[in-house]
Motif scaffolding. Structure first.
Motif, short mmCIF file in Angstrom:
data_model
loop_
_atom_site.label_atom_id
_atom_site.label_comp_id
_atom_site.label_asym_id
_atom_site.label_seq_id
_atom_site.Cartn_x
_atom_site.Cartn_y
_atom_site.Cartn_z
N ILE A 104 20.20 24.71 40.29
CA ILE A 104 19.72 25.65 41.32
C ILE A 104 18.75 24.89 42.21
O ILE A 104 17.92 24.11 41.71
N LEU A 105 18.89 25.11 43.51
CA LEU A 105 18.07 24.38 44.49
C LEU A 105 17.10 25.34 45.18
O LEU A 105 17.51 26.37 45.72
N TYR A 106 15.81 25.00 45.14
CA TYR A 106 14.79 25.75 45.88
C TYR A 106 14.23 24.85 46.99
O TYR A 106 13.99 23.66 46.75
N VAL A 107 13.99 25.46 48.14
CA VAL A 107 13.60 24.68 49.32
C VAL A 107 12.39 25.31 50.00
O VAL A 107 12.31 26.54 50.12
N ALA A 108 11.47 24.47 50.46
CA ALA A 108 10.39 24.93 51.34
C ALA A 108 10.08 23.81 52.33
O ALA A 108 10.24 22.64 51.99
N HIS A 109 9.66 24.17 53.54
CA HIS A 109 9.25 23.10 54.47
C HIS A 109 7.76 22.84 54.30
O HIS A 109 6.98 23.77 54.07
N TRP A 110 7.38 21.56 54.41
CA TRP A 110 5.97 21.22 54.21
C TRP A 110 5.25 20.82 55.48
O TRP A 110 4.02 20.73 55.50
N ASP A 111 5.99 20.60 56.57
CA ASP A 111 5.35 20.28 57.85
C ASP A 111 4.86 21.58 58.50
O ASP A 111 5.28 22.67 58.13
N ALA A 154 16.73 26.51 31.51
CA ALA A 154 18.03 26.34 30.84
C ALA A 154 19.08 25.76 31.78
O ALA A 154 20.10 25.24 31.35
N VAL A 155 18.83 25.85 33.09
CA VAL A 155 19.69 25.21 34.08
C VAL A 155 18.91 24.08 34.73
O VAL A 155 17.69 24.03 34.63
N GLY A 156 19.61 23.20 35.41
CA GLY A 156 18.93 22.16 36.18
C GLY A 156 18.29 22.78 37.41
O GLY A 156 18.86 23.70 38.01
N VAL A 157 17.11 22.32 37.77
CA VAL A 157 16.43 22.86 38.95
C VAL A 157 15.96 21.70 39.83
O VAL A 157 15.37 20.74 39.34
N ASP A 158 16.25 21.82 41.12
CA ASP A 158 15.77 20.84 42.10
C ASP A 158 14.86 21.55 43.09
O ASP A 158 15.25 22.55 43.69
N LEU A 159 13.65 21.03 43.23
CA LEU A 159 12.69 21.57 44.20
C LEU A 159 12.64 20.62 45.38
O LEU A 159 12.21 19.48 45.24
N LEU A 160 13.09 21.10 46.52
CA LEU A 160 13.20 20.25 47.72
C LEU A 160 12.15 20.65 48.75
O LEU A 160 12.11 21.82 49.19
N PHE A 161 11.31 19.70 49.11
CA PHE A 161 10.29 19.92 50.14
C PHE A 161 10.76 19.20 51.39
O PHE A 161 10.82 17.97 51.41
N VAL A 162 11.16 19.97 52.40
CA VAL A 162 11.72 19.34 53.60
C VAL A 162 10.65 19.19 54.69
O VAL A 162 9.74 20.00 54.83
N ASP A 163 10.83 18.15 55.46
CA ASP A 163 9.92 17.78 56.54
C ASP A 163 10.54 18.21 57.88
O ASP A 163 11.76 18.47 57.97
N GLY A 164 9.72 18.28 58.92
CA GLY A 164 10.23 18.46 60.28
C GLY A 164 11.01 19.74 60.54
O GLY A 164 11.87 19.77 61.41
N PHE A 195 23.52 27.82 43.55
CA PHE A 195 23.02 28.50 44.76
C PHE A 195 21.70 27.88 45.16
O PHE A 195 21.12 27.08 44.40
N ALA A 196 21.26 28.22 46.37
CA ALA A 196 19.99 27.68 46.88
C ALA A 196 19.20 28.80 47.55
O ALA A 196 19.78 29.72 48.14
N VAL A 197 17.88 28.72 47.44
CA VAL A 197 17.01 29.68 48.12
C VAL A 197 15.94 28.92 48.88
O VAL A 197 15.27 28.05 48.32
N VAL A 198 15.82 29.24 50.17
CA VAL A 198 14.71 28.74 50.99
C VAL A 198 13.60 29.78 50.91
O VAL A 198 13.85 30.98 51.12
N TRP A 199 12.39 29.34 50.58
CA TRP A 199 11.23 30.24 50.49
C TRP A 199 10.31 29.90 51.64
O TRP A 199 9.77 28.79 51.70
N ASP A 200 10.13 30.82 52.58
CA ASP A 200 9.36 30.53 53.79
C ASP A 200 8.50 31.75 54.13
O ASP A 200 8.98 32.88 54.13
N MET A 201 7.24 31.52 54.43
CA MET A 201 6.30 32.60 54.80
C MET A 201 6.27 33.69 53.73
O MET A 201 6.52 34.87 54.00
N VAL A 202 5.97 33.26 52.52
CA VAL A 202 6.01 34.16 51.37
C VAL A 202 4.62 34.56 50.86
O VAL A 202 4.49 35.14 49.80
#
Ligand SMILES: [Zn+2]
Length: 299
Positions: A104-111, A154-164, A195-202
């Motif tokens: 499962i992929l979680y995403v947030a922008h850091w810029d 129990a599942v693989g998890v990737d935390l992705l911090f995207v730039d720009g 699946f993937a979830v982008v978390w923004d302005m939370v």
């Protein structure tokens, strides 16, 4: 007499417990710690690409990830803007259980945004502090990392911090979503996440998350999964089962790459893209509500 008095006392204790601590016991996510991560980012100042605050924040995120995740990958890349500036950018990926195929992929922008376009003209050229728009998503992912460090998923998890994400002009689709586009260009299409979830302005104190339009149209089963989990946790007041507007965000490049991705965003935020997007507008409680949902989805 004695019996009835102790019932009154018991009811009072129960009422106090439900009044103040109702959210504290609902899930694993630590909202106060997450608010601390918002604060830590704001101390670096605006996180605008090619600035010192941006570079130092990136180093800090990397350090936080290395202390929590099983593996950490840095994607370093450059982007030349329409103005001809070369941005030095980094995406960070912290992985838990990297050996597992189901992920499962979680995403947030850091810029953060270099201009406060929604401010009056005299402040419009200033960068935004980005307490909610930027720092809240990063804080959420770091809070998830804390929970996964305590109890591995129990599942693989990737935390992705995207730039720009927030650099340029959304109306012209120029110099925005840069990091998620880069990530999508590198993704292995044979091994996509479940699946993937982008978390923004939370982090908005006044939290009300509607279902985002593109998400509902292009990955409805993921929207359903997330909103069902929120309802199970008793958070339907904050995750409203209503379709809101369609928002250009980091889920779009992921969807285009074949990933079942949605955007969880509370866009109804008065201070959006203004210099007033400061820490007093976000709360530990809101971060916890969204964080509890984010962690529960991984269990
Ligand atoms: Zn923004």
């Amino acid at each position: 007499m004695k019996g009835s008095r102790s019932i009154v006392v018991a009811v009072l204790v129960w009422a106090v417990a439900c009044g103040s601590g109702a959210f504290a016991s609902r899930g694993e996510f630590d909202g106060e710690a997450a608010l601390g991560y918002v604060e830590a980012q704001l101390r670096f100042g605006p996180r605008v690409p090619n600035t010192e605050g941006h570079r130092r924040t990136g180093d800090w995120i990397l350090e936080q990830l290395r202390a929590r995740a099983d593996t950490v990958v840095v994607q370093e890349f450059q982007h030349v803007t329409v103005e001809g500036d070369t941005l030095r950018l980094r995406n960070f990926i912290g992985s838990f259980r990297p050996e597992l195929k189901d992920r499962i992929l979680y995403v947030a922008h850091w810029d953060t945004r270099p201009i406060a376009d929604n401010d009056p003209p005299n402040r419009r050229n200033q960068p935004i502090p980005g307490a909610n728009d930027g720092a809240s998503g990063v804080a959420l992912l770091l809070g998830v990392a804390d929970a996964l460090r305590r109890t591995p998923p129990a599942v693989g998890v990737d935390l992705l911090f995207v730039d720009g994400e927030d650099y340029g002009d959304f109306s012209l689709d120029r110099d925005v979503l840069i990091g998620s586009r880069y990530y999508a260009s590198q993704v292995n299409r044979e091994h996509l996440p479940l699946f993937a979830v982008v978390w923004d302005m939370v982090g908005d104190r006044d939290l009300a998350i509607l279902q985002e339009g593109h998400s509902v149209r292009r990955a409805p089963e993921v929207v359903e999964r997330v909103w069902n989990k929120a309802r199970e946790l008793g958070y339907e007041r904050f995750f409203r089962p209503t379709v809101g507007g369609a928002i250009t965000d980091d889920h779009l490049p992921l969807l285009d790459a074949g990933i079942r991705a949605i955007d969880v965003i509370d866009i109804d935020y008065e201070y959006w893209h203004t210099t007033e997007d400061t820490i007093d507008k976000v709360s530990a409680r809101s971060l916890k509500i969204v964080g509890d949902v984010a962690v529960a989805l991984l269990r």
